[in-house]
Design a protein around this motif. Structure first.
Motif, PDB file in Angstrom:
ATOM      1  N   TYR A  12      27.012 -13.556  20.752  1.00  0.00           N
ATOM      2  CA  TYR A  12      25.783 -14.016  20.099  1.00  0.00           C
ATOM      3  C   TYR A  12      25.229 -15.252  20.822  1.00  0.00           C
ATOM      4  CZ  TYR A  12      22.432 -15.925  16.882  1.00  0.00           C
ATOM      5  OH  TYR A  12      21.273 -16.423  16.350  1.00  0.00           O
ATOM      6  N   TRP A  15      23.442 -13.977  23.825  1.00  0.00           N
ATOM      7  CA  TRP A  15      22.208 -13.302  23.402  1.00  0.00           C
ATOM      8  C   TRP A  15      21.137 -14.328  23.038  1.00  0.00           C
ATOM      9  CZ3 TRP A  15      19.448 -13.417  18.824  1.00  0.00           C
ATOM     10  CH2 TRP A  15      18.421 -12.473  18.702  1.00  0.00           C
ATOM     11  N   TYR A  16      21.496 -15.271  22.166  1.00  0.00           N
ATOM     12  CA  TYR A  16      20.541 -16.286  21.721  1.00  0.00           C
ATOM     13  C   TYR A  16      20.011 -17.113  22.889  1.00  0.00           C
ATOM     14  CZ  TYR A  16      18.591 -20.553  19.881  1.00  0.00           C
ATOM     15  OH  TYR A  16      17.747 -21.601  19.654  1.00  0.00           O
ATOM     16  N   THR A  17      20.900 -17.500  23.794  1.00  0.00           N
ATOM     17  CA  THR A  17      20.506 -18.328  24.931  1.00  0.00           C
ATOM     18  C   THR A  17      19.450 -17.630  25.775  1.00  0.00           C
ATOM     19  OG1 THR A  17      22.670 -19.391  24.973  1.00  0.00           O
ATOM     20  CG2 THR A  17      21.377 -19.507  26.990  1.00  0.00           C
ATOM     21  N   ARG A  20      16.140 -17.345  23.733  1.00  0.00           N
ATOM     22  CA  ARG A  20      15.442 -18.633  23.612  1.00  0.00           C
ATOM     23  C   ARG A  20      14.888 -19.108  24.953  1.00  0.00           C
ATOM     24  NH1 ARG A  20      13.145 -22.333  24.834  1.00  0.00           N
ATOM     25  NH2 ARG A  20      13.131 -24.453  24.056  1.00  0.00           N
ATOM     26  N   TYR A  25      11.795 -13.738  22.108  1.00  0.00           N
ATOM     27  CA  TYR A  25      11.742 -13.617  20.658  1.00  0.00           C
ATOM     28  C   TYR A  25      10.452 -12.952  20.204  1.00  0.00           C
ATOM     29  CZ  TYR A  25       9.911 -18.051  22.246  1.00  0.00           C
ATOM     30  OH  TYR A  25       9.291 -19.009  22.974  1.00  0.00           O
ATOM     31  N   THR A  46      19.093  -6.825  23.503  1.00  0.00           N
ATOM     32  CA  THR A  46      19.900  -6.762  22.287  1.00  0.00           C
ATOM     33  C   THR A  46      20.846  -5.563  22.334  1.00  0.00           C
ATOM     34  OG1 THR A  46      18.136  -7.834  21.036  1.00  0.00           O
ATOM     35  CG2 THR A  46      19.779  -6.613  19.757  1.00  0.00           C
TER      36      THR A  46
END
Length: 175
Positions: A12, A15-17, A20, A25, A46
């Protein structure tokens, strides 16, 4: 189960890095600069992360014995990838735009936070890698790892708040 949830946390984080830092997004329709080309990358990214995680867990479950070494290597690689990206966020010229439509020459006051936090996390992970026998039969490397992550998580949360409250995000609604 503990190892799988730690792996999920690492995946996660990666993924988030990427979402962002590369602005993948989903954006509200209010935004003028809503770029479909970037949004189209969100679903494949994703899906790739989910498939890699499921493949990793499946591989570990199908082995006759849990391969701790393999699990550690995979998590270290994923962690180093996203920590490297956050360290690059703090550079004068990162390989991405920190904020949408804001030149990288404009550096927010908190620009060094991610590098300091990532370096702290790399140092804390060394406690997991370079294990040692318990001191006084109480304090071992793993307990110190958990202790070291407390200020890291607190500082990471502070950074996320500063990042989300940066005026450049609000400016996107009005430009």
């Amino acid at each position: 189960m503990d190892y799988f949830s730690a792996g999920l946390g690492s995946m996660y984080g990666l993924w988030y890095t990427v979402v962002r830092l590369y602005h993948l997004y989903l954006q509200p329709r209010l935004l003028v600069h809503n770029t479909p080309s970037r949004r189209r990358l969100l679903a494949p990214w994703t899906s790739l992360c989910i498939l890699l995680y499921l493949a990793h867990v499946t591989y570990l479950c199908l082995l006759p014995r849990f391969d701790y070494g393999w699990n550690m290597k995979v998590n270290l690689i994923i962690g180093m990838l996203y920590n490297s990206l956050w360290i690059s966020y703090s550079l004068p010229s990162p390989p991405f735009q920190r904020f949408w439509r804001v030149p990288n020459a404009i550096r927010p006051s908190f620009v060094l936070y991610p590098a300091m936090i990532a370096i702290s996390m790399i140092c804390a992970v060394s406690l997991e890698i370079f294990d040692f026998p318990p001191w006084w039969r109480i304090i071992d490397a793993h307990s110190l790892w958990h202790l070291a992550t407390v200020p890291i998580v607190w500082n990471w949360y502070r950074f996320l708040l500063k990042d989300s409250l940066d005026p450049s995000w609000r400016d996107r609604l009005t430009t």
